[in-house]
Write an enzyme that holds these catalytic residues in place. Sequence first.
Site, PDB file in Angstrom:
ATOM      1  N   LYS A   1       0.835  -1.208   0.000  1.00  0.00           N
ATOM      2  CA  LYS A   1       0.000   0.000   0.000  1.00  0.00           C
ATOM      3  C   LYS A   1       0.865   1.252   0.000  1.00  0.00           C
ATOM      4  O   LYS A   1       0.617   2.198  -0.761  1.00  0.00           O
ATOM      5  CB  LYS A   1      -0.921   0.010   1.230  1.00  0.00           C
ATOM      6  CG  LYS A   1      -2.051  -0.995   1.198  1.00  0.00           C
ATOM      7  CD  LYS A   1      -2.796  -0.992   2.527  1.00  0.00           C
ATOM      8  CE  LYS A   1      -3.920  -2.007   2.537  1.00  0.00           C
ATOM      9  NZ  LYS A   1      -4.589  -2.111   3.851  1.00  0.00           N
TER      10      LYS A   1
ATOM     11  N   GLN B   1      -5.010  -1.107   9.777  1.00  0.00           N
ATOM     12  CA  GLN B   1      -4.886  -2.442   9.204  1.00  0.00           C
ATOM     13  C   GLN B   1      -5.492  -3.490  10.137  1.00  0.00           C
ATOM     14  O   GLN B   1      -5.183  -3.546  11.329  1.00  0.00           O
ATOM     15  CB  GLN B   1      -3.412  -2.757   8.938  1.00  0.00           C
ATOM     16  CG  GLN B   1      -3.175  -4.103   8.299  1.00  0.00           C
ATOM     17  CD  GLN B   1      -3.724  -4.200   6.893  1.00  0.00           C
ATOM     18  OE1 GLN B   1      -3.703  -3.233   6.142  1.00  0.00           O
ATOM     19  NE2 GLN B   1      -4.228  -5.364   6.538  1.00  0.00           N
TER      20      GLN B   1
ATOM     21  N   ASP C   1     -11.052   3.147   4.005  1.00  0.00           N
ATOM     22  CA  ASP C   1     -11.464   1.743   3.933  1.00  0.00           C
ATOM     23  C   ASP C   1     -12.964   1.630   3.659  1.00  0.00           C
ATOM     24  O   ASP C   1     -13.432   0.585   3.228  1.00  0.00           O
ATOM     25  CB  ASP C   1     -11.133   1.024   5.245  1.00  0.00           C
ATOM     26  CG  ASP C   1      -9.981   0.041   5.107  1.00  0.00           C
ATOM     27  OD1 ASP C   1      -9.674  -0.357   3.968  1.00  0.00           O
ATOM     28  OD2 ASP C   1      -9.403  -0.345   6.139  1.00  0.00           O
TER      29      ASP C   1
END
Length: 280
Positions: free
Chosen positions: A50, A94, A117
């Site tokens: 990422k 995460q 997200d």
Amino acid sequence: MTATLIDGKAVAATLRQTIAARTAGLGFRPGLRVVRVGEDPASGVYVRNKDKAAKEVGFDSATIALPASTTEAELLAEVARLNADPAVDGILVQLPLPPQIRADRVIAAVAPEKDVDGFHPLNAGLLASGQPGLTPCTPKGVMHLLKAAGAALPGARAVVLGRSNIVGRPMAQLLLAADCTVTIVHSRTRDLPAECRRAEILVAAVGRPEMVRGDWVAEGATVIDVGINRLADGRLVGDVAFAEVAAHCAAITPVPGGVGPMTIACLLENTLDAALARRG
């Protein structure tokens, strides 16, 4: 029938190029912060990918690594700091998190306008009600792949295998918004193979290796395999028995190289959209 391979790497590369070109024309660098708690190896690889992808398109990107012993209060304090930082446009915590931290509390603590997200309850509600918001990256990536494959969505019978908040439920909402007729199936569904055979578009996101067999799929269907599972022999496979299903369907995504690259590309797209929305 020989299925057409839907190349997620190529579609993701095109999307990343578009994002880089849009970013180059801005007078600022969109800011992305990824928070990682602990040393989960799979998470570590994903976070590094990422960060690399974000820097390649011109973002101001950084990873905040916290020890596995971090308390929930400490993580919430870090999220609050990032919420208040005007240089930060996107925040991603995460998952999974260590057992002492409740993921739902952390997800709800991220400012909705920075929730790249797309997991915050407000963004989930906006998606469910058909209003604009930040959309979960994997389902958003699936929609890009369906478009690239030329799938005719309006009126199509779409079946989503899996009902998670991360993929299954938002996937169904996006397909519904595209005028599909949508069914969600899961482990308690009666005669699961028969339900899957009804699909013109089948999205498998259940997390069980090669669960979907060839006789579960209608001739000419488009199959999107979201699953990624590592077998005992080290091979990566999806939720779909690829060779069996490819003999029946019109188009299919591979694993790896299908949905996976799209998830990161759509994270970048969400971050750019968040940055532009925050700055008017």
